[in-house]
Write a protein that holds these residues in place. Structure first.
Motif, PDB file in Angstrom:
ATOM      1  N   PHE A  42     -69.849  -6.357  -9.763  1.00 25.81           N
ATOM      2  CA  PHE A  42     -69.965  -7.514  -8.875  1.00 25.81           C
ATOM      3  C   PHE A  42     -70.938  -7.342  -7.710  1.00 25.81           C
ATOM      4  O   PHE A  42     -71.179  -8.293  -6.971  1.00 25.81           O
ATOM      5  CB  PHE A  42     -68.579  -7.862  -8.318  1.00 25.81           C
ATOM      6  N   GLY A  43     -71.497  -6.152  -7.523  1.00 18.86           N
ATOM      7  CA  GLY A  43     -72.416  -5.934  -6.410  1.00 18.86           C
ATOM      8  C   GLY A  43     -73.653  -6.825  -6.495  1.00 18.86           C
ATOM      9  O   GLY A  43     -74.216  -7.034  -7.568  1.00 18.86           O
ATOM     10  N   GLY A  44     -74.071  -7.365  -5.354  1.00 18.64           N
ATOM     11  CA  GLY A  44     -75.274  -8.199  -5.317  1.00 18.64           C
ATOM     12  C   GLY A  44     -75.101  -9.592  -5.895  1.00 18.64           C
ATOM     13  O   GLY A  44     -76.085 -10.250  -6.243  1.00 18.64           O
ATOM     14  N   SER A  45     -73.856 -10.067  -5.962  1.00 19.41           N
ATOM     15  CA  SER A  45     -73.590 -11.367  -6.600  1.00 19.41           C
ATOM     16  C   SER A  45     -74.176 -12.556  -5.835  1.00 19.41           C
ATOM     17  O   SER A  45     -74.250 -13.656  -6.381  1.00 19.41           O
ATOM     18  CB  SER A  45     -72.080 -11.569  -6.768  1.00 19.41           C
ATOM     19  N   THR A  46     -74.585 -12.340  -4.592  1.00 19.76           N
ATOM     20  CA  THR A  46     -75.251 -13.405  -3.840  1.00 19.76           C
ATOM     21  C   THR A  46     -76.474 -13.908  -4.595  1.00 19.76           C
ATOM     22  O   THR A  46     -76.866 -15.077  -4.447  1.00 19.76           O
ATOM     23  CB  THR A  46     -75.684 -12.882  -2.449  1.00 19.76           C
ATOM     24  N   ILE A  47     -77.059 -13.069  -5.397  1.00 18.52           N
ATOM     25  CA  ILE A  47     -78.232 -13.446  -6.201  1.00 18.52           C
ATOM     26  C   ILE A  47     -77.935 -14.683  -7.031  1.00 18.52           C
ATOM     27  O   ILE A  47     -78.796 -15.568  -7.188  1.00 18.52           O
ATOM     28  CB  ILE A  47     -78.670 -12.265  -7.085  1.00 18.52           C
ATOM     29  N   TYR A  48     -76.714 -14.790  -7.561  1.00 16.29           N
ATOM     30  CA  TYR A  48     -76.370 -15.951  -8.380  1.00 16.29           C
ATOM     31  C   TYR A  48     -76.432 -17.239  -7.563  1.00 16.29           C
ATOM     32  O   TYR A  48     -76.955 -18.261  -8.025  1.00 16.29           O
ATOM     33  CB  TYR A  48     -74.960 -15.789  -8.969  1.00 16.29           C
ATOM     34  N   PHE A  49     -75.882 -17.206  -6.365  1.00 18.65           N
ATOM     35  CA  PHE A  49     -75.900 -18.377  -5.490  1.00 18.65           C
ATOM     36  C   PHE A  49     -77.336 -18.800  -5.167  1.00 18.65           C
ATOM     37  O   PHE A  49     -77.639 -19.988  -5.099  1.00 18.65           O
ATOM     38  CB  PHE A  49     -75.147 -18.070  -4.193  1.00 18.65           C
ATOM     39  N   ILE A  50     -78.200 -17.812  -4.955  1.00 21.71           N
ATOM     40  CA  ILE A  50     -79.581 -18.119  -4.580  1.00 21.71           C
ATOM     41  C   ILE A  50     -80.336 -18.757  -5.751  1.00 21.71           C
ATOM     42  O   ILE A  50     -81.120 -19.702  -5.568  1.00 21.71           O
ATOM     43  CB  ILE A  50     -80.287 -16.850  -4.080  1.00 21.71           C
ATOM     44  N   ILE A  51     -80.101 -18.265  -6.953  1.00 20.45           N
ATOM     45  CA  ILE A  51     -80.711 -18.884  -8.139  1.00 20.45           C
ATOM     46  C   ILE A  51     -80.282 -20.345  -8.249  1.00 20.45           C
ATOM     47  O   ILE A  51     -81.102 -21.244  -8.499  1.00 20.45           O
ATOM     48  CB  ILE A  51     -80.316 -18.115  -9.414  1.00 20.45           C
ATOM     49  N   ILE A  52     -78.996 -20.601  -8.046  1.00 19.40           N
ATOM     50  CA  ILE A  52     -78.461 -21.966  -8.122  1.00 19.40           C
ATOM     51  C   ILE A  52     -79.128 -22.855  -7.079  1.00 19.40           C
ATOM     52  O   ILE A  52     -79.528 -23.995  -7.375  1.00 19.40           O
ATOM     53  CB  ILE A  52     -76.934 -21.961  -7.930  1.00 19.40           C
ATOM     54  N   SER A  53     -79.268 -22.356  -5.854  1.00 17.28           N
ATOM     55  CA  SER A  53     -79.868 -23.154  -4.780  1.00 17.28           C
ATOM     56  C   SER A  53     -81.301 -23.543  -5.124  1.00 17.28           C
ATOM     57  O   SER A  53     -81.695 -24.705  -4.953  1.00 17.28           O
ATOM     58  CB  SER A  53     -79.850 -22.367  -3.465  1.00 17.28           C
ATOM     59  N   GLY A  54     -82.081 -22.583  -5.618  1.00 18.00           N
ATOM     60  CA  GLY A  54     -83.460 -22.882  -5.982  1.00 18.00           C
ATOM     61  C   GLY A  54     -83.545 -23.846  -7.142  1.00 18.00           C
ATOM     62  O   GLY A  54     -84.366 -24.775  -7.141  1.00 18.00           O
ATOM     63  N   PHE A  55     -82.687 -23.652  -8.130  1.00 20.84           N
ATOM     64  CA  PHE A  55     -82.676 -24.529  -9.307  1.00 20.84           C
ATOM     65  C   PHE A  55     -82.335 -25.959  -8.906  1.00 20.84           C
ATOM     66  O   PHE A  55     -83.040 -26.908  -9.283  1.00 20.84           O
ATOM     67  CB  PHE A  55     -81.655 -24.009 -10.326  1.00 20.84           C
ATOM     68  N   LEU A  56     -81.246 -26.128  -8.154  1.00 20.79           N
ATOM     69  CA  LEU A  56     -80.784 -27.478  -7.816  1.00 20.79           C
ATOM     70  C   LEU A  56     -81.750 -28.207  -6.895  1.00 20.79           C
ATOM     71  O   LEU A  56     -81.889 -29.436  -6.988  1.00 20.79           O
ATOM     72  CB  LEU A  56     -79.391 -27.410  -7.177  1.00 20.79           C
ATOM     73  N   PHE A  57     -82.431 -27.474  -6.008  1.00 19.90           N
ATOM     74  CA  PHE A  57     -83.399 -28.145  -5.148  1.00 19.90           C
ATOM     75  C   PHE A  57     -84.481 -28.817  -5.981  1.00 19.90           C
ATOM     76  O   PHE A  57     -84.819 -29.983  -5.777  1.00 19.90           O
ATOM     77  CB  PHE A  57     -84.042 -27.168  -4.166  1.00 19.90           C
ATOM     78  N   HIS A  58     -85.035 -28.073  -6.941  1.00 21.81           N
ATOM     79  CA  HIS A  58     -86.086 -28.666  -7.776  1.00 21.81           C
ATOM     80  C   HIS A  58     -85.522 -29.714  -8.729  1.00 21.81           C
ATOM     81  O   HIS A  58     -86.109 -30.782  -8.923  1.00 21.81           O
ATOM     82  CB  HIS A  58     -86.805 -27.577  -8.584  1.00 21.81           C
ATOM     83  N   HIS A  59     -84.372 -29.423  -9.310  1.00 19.86           N
ATOM     84  CA  HIS A  59     -83.774 -30.326 -10.305  1.00 19.86           C
ATOM     85  C   HIS A  59     -83.428 -31.687  -9.706  1.00 19.86           C
ATOM     86  O   HIS A  59     -83.538 -32.718 -10.383  1.00 19.86           O
ATOM     87  CB  HIS A  59     -82.519 -29.672 -10.880  1.00 19.86           C
ATOM     88  N   LEU A  60     -83.012 -31.701  -8.446  1.00 19.27           N
ATOM     89  CA  LEU A  60     -82.566 -32.942  -7.799  1.00 19.27           C
ATOM     90  C   LEU A  60     -83.634 -33.560  -6.896  1.00 19.27           C
ATOM     91  O   LEU A  60     -83.346 -34.472  -6.133  1.00 19.27           O
ATOM     92  CB  LEU A  60     -81.300 -32.679  -6.974  1.00 19.27           C
ATOM     93  N   LYS A  61     -84.861 -33.073  -6.980  1.00 18.54           N
ATOM     94  CA  LYS A  61     -85.903 -33.506  -6.045  1.00 18.54           C
ATOM     95  C   LYS A  61     -86.196 -34.998  -6.135  1.00 18.54           C
ATOM     96  O   LYS A  61     -86.621 -35.620  -5.149  1.00 18.54           O
ATOM     97  CB  LYS A  61     -87.190 -32.721  -6.283  1.00 18.54           C
ATOM     98  N   PHE A  62     -85.967 -35.587  -7.308  1.00 22.64           N
ATOM     99  CA  PHE A  62     -86.255 -37.013  -7.476  1.00 22.64           C
ATOM    100  C   PHE A  62     -85.172 -37.896  -6.883  1.00 22.64           C
ATOM    101  O   PHE A  62     -85.343 -39.106  -6.752  1.00 22.64           O
ATOM    102  CB  PHE A  62     -86.422 -37.349  -8.967  1.00 22.64           C
ATOM    103  N   LYS A  63     -84.038 -37.283  -6.514  1.00 26.53           N
ATOM    104  CA  LYS A  63     -82.898 -38.066  -6.030  1.00 26.53           C
ATOM    105  C   LYS A  63     -82.811 -38.142  -4.519  1.00 26.53           C
ATOM    106  O   LYS A  63     -81.878 -38.745  -3.991  1.00 26.53           O
ATOM    107  CB  LYS A  63     -81.593 -37.472  -6.584  1.00 26.53           C
ATOM    108  N   PHE A  64     -83.730 -37.507  -3.815  1.00 21.54           N
ATOM    109  CA  PHE A  64     -83.615 -37.535  -2.356  1.00 21.54           C
ATOM    110  C   PHE A  64     -84.971 -37.743  -1.688  1.00 21.54           C
ATOM    111  O   PHE A  64     -86.020 -37.429  -2.250  1.00 21.54           O
ATOM    112  CB  PHE A  64     -82.981 -36.238  -1.829  1.00 21.54           C
ATOM    113  N   THR A  65     -84.907 -38.305  -0.499  1.00 17.08           N
ATOM    114  CA  THR A  65     -86.052 -38.305   0.397  1.00 17.08           C
ATOM    115  C   THR A  65     -85.896 -37.088   1.305  1.00 17.08           C
ATOM    116  O   THR A  65     -84.822 -36.481   1.351  1.00 17.08           O
ATOM    117  CB  THR A  65     -86.085 -39.583   1.244  1.00 17.08           C
TER     118      THR A  65
END
Length: 334
Positions: A42-65
């Protein structure tokens, strides 16, 4: 990706709460074994959260100003962070170990606690990620063809192992920001990358297993203390390979629904904010019980303890959401 958030928060919580029942006794062989196993899996699991944040920012870019994006981050991330930080600071100041602290002392300490994320150990992540949220819209200004060509070279930077623990520094961003860009990159090329990952899933699984074994060995032999950069580099390889394997498996089964994973994902931020506090408030119970337990069952007891803390935190999050109602999102992040 929603279910991967559940996987991420489970790993993060296990990294923080799977502790030796009398974990102050670091010289005990069982304590060293559990500590090494915890880091290996489980060490370094913050990496998973960071991948999700980067993915969702780009994935949802069309839904926000841009204004809507910043408002959502203030409501869903900053607001619950401030709420939990101030609440925990107040509890530890007036009901904890701090002696002769006045209201003025408490109020004066709030800005420092919020800026550095020191209310609880895991809270460092919010002051770290906020600057990334602020500059993220600028990433959309980069032509996709240019980004796709440049980004893979940046993914090599974490191999330098420059992470400075939970201390905000240039080295920390050099290590973690490329991982955020990796999530961004994954969203851009999701189908192609997942196809390649599926094709080489066995090989990635072997890499993950070898990295887990290496991490375990490093911790058992205290090599991580001697060469932190090498250790952080191995953690990066471990968690990225695990990420790809788990995402590939989840994509393969994306038509299946899981109430358990859905609930964990929905409460992930609330669980993140609360689990460490719950763990250390009831750890005294663990110490008392562990003194009565046969040492032959220490490893099993430590797992039971971790599951108990996670379940208790989850229950409190559900109750908290019921109590706060429509205000649960800005207060609890859920």
């Amino acid at each position: 990706m929603h279910y991967f958030r559940a996987f991420a928060i489970l790993n993060i919580m296990m990294d923080h709460v799977w502790l030796y029942p009398v974990h102050h006794d670091k010289t005990n062989p069982d304590a060293i074994l559990i500590e090494s196993a915890r880091e290996a899996f489980f060490g370094g699991s913050t990496i998973y959260f960071i991948i999700i944040s980067g993915f969702l920012f780009h994935h949802l870019k069309f839904k926000f100003t841009i204004p809507k994006y910043y408002i959502s981050k203030i409501k869903n991330v900053v607001s619950p962070y401030v709420f939990f930080s101030v609440l925990i600071l107040a509890l530890t100041t007036f009901l904890g170990s701090v002696v002769n602290s006045s209201i003025l002392d408490f109020l004066a300490s709030i800005p420092n606690v919020l800026i550095h994320g020191t209310a609880l150990g895991p809270f460092w992540y919010i002051p770290f990620i906020i600057p990334i949220f602020v500059v993220s819209p600028l990433l959309l200004k980069i032509p996709e063809k240019t980004f796709i060509k440049i980004a893979p070279f940046l993914f090599l930077l974490p191999l330098l192992g420059t992470r400075t623990g939970t201390t905000l520094s240039f080295g920390l961003y050099l290590y973690l920001f490329p991982i955020y860009l990796m999530g961004f990159y994954l969203s851009m090329n999701y189908s192609l990358i997942m196809s390649k990952v599926s094709q080489y899933r066995t090989q990635l699984g072997i890499i993950a297993v070898l990295a887990i074994i290496t991490t375990f060995y490093f911790r058992m032999e205290s090599i991580d203390d001697i060469n932190r950069n090498l250790y952080q580099s191995v953690l990066y390889i471990k968690n990225i390979s695990i990420s790809m394997v788990v995402l590939s498996i989840m994509k393969k089964n994306e038509d299946k629904r899981s109430r358990l994973l859905n609930s964990l994902a929905n409460y992930s931020f609330a669980l993140f904010f609360l689990h460490d506090f719950i763990n250390y408030k009831v750890i005294v119970v663990s110490r008392k019980i562990s003194s009565l337990i046969d040492y032959n069952y220490t490893f099993i007891w430590s797992l039971i303890w971790a599951i108990f803390v996670i379940a208790l935190t989850w229950l409190l999050c559900i109750i908290g959401k019921k109590i706060t109602g429509k205000y649960s999102r800005p207060l609890m992040g859920a």
